[in-house]
Design a protein around this motif. Sequence first.
Motif, PDB file in Angstrom:
ATOM      1  N   MET A   1     -85.670  21.359 -19.430  1.00  0.00           N
ATOM      2  CA  MET A   1     -86.743  20.396 -19.568  1.00  0.00           C
ATOM      3  C   MET A   1     -87.380  20.532 -20.948  1.00  0.00           C
ATOM      4  N   ASP A   2     -87.369  21.736 -21.511  1.00  0.00           N
ATOM      5  CA  ASP A   2     -87.891  21.933 -22.864  1.00  0.00           C
ATOM      6  C   ASP A   2     -87.077  21.152 -23.891  1.00  0.00           C
ATOM      7  N   ALA A   3     -85.832  20.823 -23.556  1.00  0.00           N
ATOM      8  CA  ALA A   3     -84.962  20.083 -24.464  1.00  0.00           C
ATOM      9  C   ALA A   3     -85.082  18.570 -24.268  1.00  0.00           C
ATOM     10  N   GLY A   4     -86.055  18.144 -23.473  1.00  0.00           N
ATOM     11  CA  GLY A   4     -86.267  16.716 -23.268  1.00  0.00           C
ATOM     12  C   GLY A   4     -85.543  16.111 -22.086  1.00  0.00           C
ATOM     13  N   VAL A   5     -84.985  16.936 -21.235  1.00  0.00           N
ATOM     14  CA  VAL A   5     -84.306  16.450 -20.037  1.00  0.00           C
ATOM     15  C   VAL A   5     -85.347  16.278 -18.937  1.00  0.00           C
ATOM     16  N   GLY A   6     -85.404  15.102 -18.343  1.00  0.00           N
ATOM     17  CA  GLY A   6     -86.345  14.853 -17.261  1.00  0.00           C
ATOM     18  C   GLY A   6     -85.932  15.557 -15.987  1.00  0.00           C
ATOM     19  N   ALA A   7     -86.901  15.902 -15.183  1.00  0.00           N
ATOM     20  CA  ALA A   7     -86.612  16.596 -13.920  1.00  0.00           C
ATOM     21  C   ALA A   7     -85.646  15.803 -13.053  1.00  0.00           C
ATOM     22  N   GLY A   8     -85.767  14.490 -13.043  1.00  0.00           N
ATOM     23  CA  GLY A   8     -84.901  13.648 -12.229  1.00  0.00           C
ATOM     24  C   GLY A   8     -83.468  13.582 -12.719  1.00  0.00           C
ATOM     25  N   GLU A   9     -83.209  14.117 -13.915  1.00  0.00           N
ATOM     26  CA  GLU A   9     -81.853  14.143 -14.472  1.00  0.00           C
ATOM     27  C   GLU A   9     -81.157  15.478 -14.220  1.00  0.00           C
ATOM     28  N   ILE A  10     -81.815  16.340 -13.445  1.00  0.00           N
ATOM     29  CA  ILE A  10     -81.297  17.683 -13.182  1.00  0.00           C
ATOM     30  C   ILE A  10     -80.947  17.830 -11.706  1.00  0.00           C
ATOM     31  N   GLY A  11     -79.779  18.401 -11.449  1.00  0.00           N
ATOM     32  CA  GLY A  11     -79.370  18.717 -10.091  1.00  0.00           C
ATOM     33  C   GLY A  11     -79.060  20.201  -9.993  1.00  0.00           C
ATOM     34  N   VAL A  12     -79.409  20.798  -8.878  1.00  0.00           N
ATOM     35  CA  VAL A  12     -79.088  22.202  -8.626  1.00  0.00           C
ATOM     36  C   VAL A  12     -78.340  22.263  -7.301  1.00  0.00           C
ATOM     37  N   SER A  13     -77.212  22.934  -7.321  1.00  0.00           N
ATOM     38  CA  SER A  13     -76.356  23.006  -6.147  1.00  0.00           C
ATOM     39  C   SER A  13     -76.129  24.452  -5.734  1.00  0.00           C
ATOM     40  N   ALA A  14     -76.005  24.657  -4.425  1.00  0.00           N
ATOM     41  CA  ALA A  14     -75.708  25.972  -3.858  1.00  0.00           C
ATOM     42  C   ALA A  14     -74.726  25.792  -2.706  1.00  0.00           C
ATOM     43  N   ARG A  15     -74.062  26.855  -2.332  1.00  0.00           N
ATOM     44  CA  ARG A  15     -73.049  26.789  -1.264  1.00  0.00           C
ATOM     45  C   ARG A  15     -73.674  26.530   0.099  1.00  0.00           C
ATOM     46  N   PHE A  16     -74.853  27.103   0.346  1.00  0.00           N
ATOM     47  CA  PHE A  16     -75.446  27.046   1.672  1.00  0.00           C
ATOM     48  C   PHE A  16     -76.798  26.332   1.656  1.00  0.00           C
ATOM     49  N   LYS A  17     -77.099  25.662   2.740  1.00  0.00           N
ATOM     50  CA  LYS A  17     -78.378  24.965   2.865  1.00  0.00           C
ATOM     51  C   LYS A  17     -79.555  25.943   2.744  1.00  0.00           C
ATOM     52  N   LYS A  18     -79.402  27.122   3.304  1.00  0.00           N
ATOM     53  CA  LYS A  18     -80.447  28.144   3.230  1.00  0.00           C
ATOM     54  C   LYS A  18     -80.773  28.475   1.774  1.00  0.00           C
ATOM     55  N   SER A  19     -79.762  28.558   0.938  1.00  0.00           N
ATOM     56  CA  SER A  19     -79.970  28.816  -0.492  1.00  0.00           C
ATOM     57  C   SER A  19     -80.680  27.649  -1.161  1.00  0.00           C
ATOM     58  N   CYS A  20     -80.385  26.447  -0.711  1.00  0.00           N
ATOM     59  CA  CYS A  20     -81.051  25.258  -1.268  1.00  0.00           C
ATOM     60  C   CYS A  20     -82.544  25.270  -0.949  1.00  0.00           C
ATOM     61  N   VAL A  21     -82.892  25.634   0.273  1.00  0.00           N
ATOM     62  CA  VAL A  21     -84.299  25.712   0.665  1.00  0.00           C
ATOM     63  C   VAL A  21     -85.026  26.730  -0.207  1.00  0.00           C
ATOM     64  N   LYS A  22     -84.407  27.885  -0.415  1.00  0.00           N
ATOM     65  CA  LYS A  22     -85.011  28.913  -1.269  1.00  0.00           C
ATOM     66  C   LYS A  22     -85.135  28.425  -2.713  1.00  0.00           C
ATOM     67  N   THR A  23     -84.137  27.704  -3.191  1.00  0.00           N
ATOM     68  CA  THR A  23     -84.161  27.201  -4.564  1.00  0.00           C
ATOM     69  C   THR A  23     -85.303  26.214  -4.758  1.00  0.00           C
ATOM     70  N   VAL A  24     -85.494  25.297  -3.823  1.00  0.00           N
ATOM     71  CA  VAL A  24     -86.614  24.349  -3.912  1.00  0.00           C
ATOM     72  C   VAL A  24     -87.926  25.112  -3.957  1.00  0.00           C
ATOM     73  N   ALA A  25     -88.069  26.111  -3.109  1.00  0.00           N
ATOM     74  CA  ALA A  25     -89.307  26.902  -3.071  1.00  0.00           C
ATOM     75  C   ALA A  25     -89.543  27.618  -4.402  1.00  0.00           C
ATOM     76  N   HIS A  26     -88.500  28.199  -4.975  1.00  0.00           N
ATOM     77  CA  HIS A  26     -88.631  28.904  -6.254  1.00  0.00           C
ATOM     78  C   HIS A  26     -88.981  27.942  -7.387  1.00  0.00           C
ATOM     79  N   LEU A  27     -88.331  26.794  -7.402  1.00  0.00           N
ATOM     80  CA  LEU A  27     -88.631  25.809  -8.445  1.00  0.00           C
ATOM     81  C   LEU A  27     -90.069  25.312  -8.337  1.00  0.00           C
ATOM     82  N   MET A  28     -90.491  25.026  -7.129  1.00  0.00           N
ATOM     83  CA  MET A  28     -91.871  24.554  -6.917  1.00  0.00           C
ATOM     84  C   MET A  28     -92.874  25.634  -7.329  1.00  0.00           C
ATOM     85  N   ALA A  29     -92.582  26.876  -6.971  1.00  0.00           N
ATOM     86  CA  ALA A  29     -93.480  27.989  -7.332  1.00  0.00           C
ATOM     87  C   ALA A  29     -93.569  28.161  -8.847  1.00  0.00           C
ATOM     88  N   ALA A  30     -92.497  27.791  -9.548  1.00  0.00           N
ATOM     89  CA  ALA A  30     -92.488  27.881 -11.005  1.00  0.00           C
ATOM     90  C   ALA A  30     -93.099  26.638 -11.659  1.00  0.00           C
TER      91      ALA A  30
END
Length: 130
Positions: A1-30
């Motif tokens: 995002m510091d390079a001018g990429v909008g949040a909506g242009e970024i995707g994060v993928s994980a193998r398991f749904k449980k990891s996705c839930v944790k990733t959303v929580a970590h991103l929101m906390a940051a």
Amino acid sequence: MDAGVGAGEIGVSARFKKSCVKTVAHLMAAGLPSIPLCAVGTAGEAEAVRVGTMHSFKGLEFRCVGVVGVNGDALPFLKPVTPADMDPQQHEANMMSERCLLFVACTRARDSLYVSWSGNPSPFLTEAGV
């Protein structure tokens, strides 16, 4: 995002749904707006990082993609893989499916790809020379 990429242009993928839930929580906390792919269609999605499983990333494209948790326990995920001593051909077919899943996740990136793991990396990364 510091390079001018909008949040909506970024995707994060994980193998398991449980990891996705944790990733959303970590991103929101940051302080980074994020939304699970299953919630796409809700207000504010254009301004949020989209997070989903590797399976759910099929057919999508993002300017930047992060593939997280690519460790030896997740890829290949051995639970659905037929043991080689039981059926060598089915084992190879199952392993190819696991490789393809990682390939699909990684090829959703148009401009930039970031792959991460903790512990031991997936043997698929080792095979690729990463």
